[in-house]
Design an enzyme around this catalytic site. Structure first.
Site, PDB file in Angstrom:
ATOM      1  CE1 TYR A  28      -4.585   5.563   6.071  1.00 21.96           C
ATOM      2  CE2 TYR A  28      -4.415   5.159   8.536  1.00 21.96           C
ATOM      3  CZ  TYR A  28      -5.269   5.702   7.430  1.00 21.96           C
ATOM      4  OH  TYR A  28      -6.345   6.154   7.441  1.00 21.96           O
ATOM      5  CB  CYS A  29       0.890   7.532   2.533  1.00 24.17           C
ATOM      6  SG  CYS A  29       1.929   6.359   1.959  1.00 24.17           S
ATOM      7  CG  PHE A  30      -3.259   5.335  -1.931  1.00 22.76           C
ATOM      8  CD1 PHE A  30      -4.356   5.114  -1.504  1.00 22.76           C
ATOM      9  CD2 PHE A  30      -2.621   4.486  -3.060  1.00 22.76           C
ATOM     10  CE1 PHE A  30      -5.367   4.347  -2.495  1.00 22.76           C
ATOM     11  CE2 PHE A  30      -3.538   3.929  -3.961  1.00 22.76           C
ATOM     12  CZ  PHE A  30      -4.947   3.969  -3.640  1.00 22.76           C
ATOM     13  CE1 TYR A  64      -8.885   3.943   3.056  1.00 24.04           C
ATOM     14  CE2 TYR A  64      -8.226   3.309   0.801  1.00 24.04           C
ATOM     15  CZ  TYR A  64      -9.262   3.780   1.760  1.00 24.04           C
ATOM     16  OH  TYR A  64     -10.496   3.774   1.352  1.00 24.04           O
TER      17      TYR A  64
END
Length: 376
Positions: A102-104, A132
């Site tokens: 995952y990223c943000f 996130y």
């Protein structure tokens, strides 16, 4: 290179509850500064972009838009840099085939990482829908709801009673001091730093989730103030604890002195040395600074005379330890701080909680009482 559409057949997951209940390994491709500000217990940071990349690409995005930002990103993360980052993701994915990335926001960075990993290795690694931000929002919602579903009992007792060790012998408990990496007192600093507030909240909420879904709503917690070191207990959770039934564990003074000496002197000396890679001299210097710094924190409350007495005892003990590794002189200041400083303060605090006090007894008697309340 179309980064926006090429990922359409790669897996995306949105079952956030099971991510946390099942300890799913998490590959966090955010920049290191984002990871440092708040992460999850099972996460590993293997970023797509480093901090400098993130700043430069973010600036380009604001000034020239998404296409220009993507172009700059492809320039900065290319060649050997790109190959090294894909190789790191591949190693993680092979070690953790059940993991996710995952990223943000679950957007371009995670989709790019997922796509590059697939193109280079044929690994179809899932990414988290919403990233996130969605995971954090989910945990915050749980943190507001779960405390109302608990039946907590609070374990209290004078400093040095061994409450934390006693607590850890139970299954139905959450060790808040372990979550915060701090023992909760002026002398509670650990050789390693505390997590950021967000990381602390994430860890606490995940533990609450797991206990609740295991059917453990009756839980034991140690009596804590609103703050544990530099961290604070979330409001809804703290309000639940501060009105919960209280059990008081009574331990003889000399046993408390022995427990405190073991934990704060013997164990901490070894921990500081271990953190310094086994370097006895550097570890002892850090341990000495920790003790003297902790004492300085309570100087005002001790008063000038008592502070000077305690400091002289502590300095003599440290000098003896430096000479011959003997730690027995530390008993003097440990006993003094426990009986002359902590005990009067505890007596005052417990006097304000008498309406919540439901049981008082020895450790064996407290254990029997808690077992009768369904806490094992």
């Amino acid at each position: 290179m179309s980064l926006l559409n090429a990922d359409k057949d790669l897996p995306v997951i949105d079952d956030l509850l099971n991510l946390f209940l099942q300890d799913v390994p998490l590959l966090d491709v955010r920049a290191p500064v984002e990871f440092f500000e708040g992460a999850f217990p099972c996460s590993t940071n293997l970023p797509l972009m480093d901090d400098a990349d993130r700043v430069a690409i973010g600036t380009r995005y604001k000034q020239q838009g998404q296409d220009a930002a993507i172009e700059l990103g492809l320039q900065r993360v290319s060649g050997e840099i790109k190959a090294a980052r894909v190789a790191a993701w591949q190693q993680f994915a092979e070690r953790h085939p059940d993991g996710v990335l995952y990223c943000f926001r679950g957007g371009l960075r995670s989709r790019t990482s997922q796509q590059w990993l697939y193109e280079q290795t044929d690994i179809r690694y899932p990414r988290v829908h919403g990233g996130y931000k969605a995971m954090r929002r989910f945990l915050l919602e749980q943190l507001e709801t779960l405390p109302h579903l608990l039946q907590p009992i609070i374990l209290s007792g004078r400093t040095g009673s061994g409450k934390t060790r006693f607590l850890r012998a139970f299954t139905q408990q959450i060790d808040l001091e372990a979550c915060a990496n701090h023992r909760g007192s002026a002398f509670g600093t650990q050789p390693t730093p505390q997590p950021p507030q967000i990381g602390f909240e994430n860890t606490l909420t995940i533990q609450l989730l797991r206990k609740f879904h295991q059917g453990q709503t009756a839980l034991l917690f140690e009596d804590e103030s609103r703050t544990i070191g530099s961290l604070h207990l979330p409001d809804t959770f703290f309000e639940t604890l501060r009105t919960a039934p209280l059990v008081l564990m009574q331990v003889p003074n000399e046993e408390r002195v022995e427990i405190s000496y073991q934990e704060y002197v013997v164990d901490n000396t070894a921990s500081f040395i271990a953190v310094h890679g086994g370097d006895t001299e550097a570890g002892f210097a850090a341990f000495s600074a920790y003790l003297l710094g902790s004492l300085a924190k309570v100087q005002r409350r001790l008063g000038g005379v008592r502070y000077q007495q305690a400091r002289e005892m502590m300095e003599r003990a440290l000098q003896q330890q430096a000479r011959d590794q003997s730690t027995t002189a530390h008993y003097d200041w440990v006993r003094f701080i426990l009986l002359d400083y902590y005990d009067p303060m505890y007596d005052y605090q417990i006097s304000k909680k008498q309406d919540r006090l439901v049981f008082t007894g020895s450790p064996a008697e407290v254990r029997e009482y808690l077992n009768a309340q369904g806490i094992h």
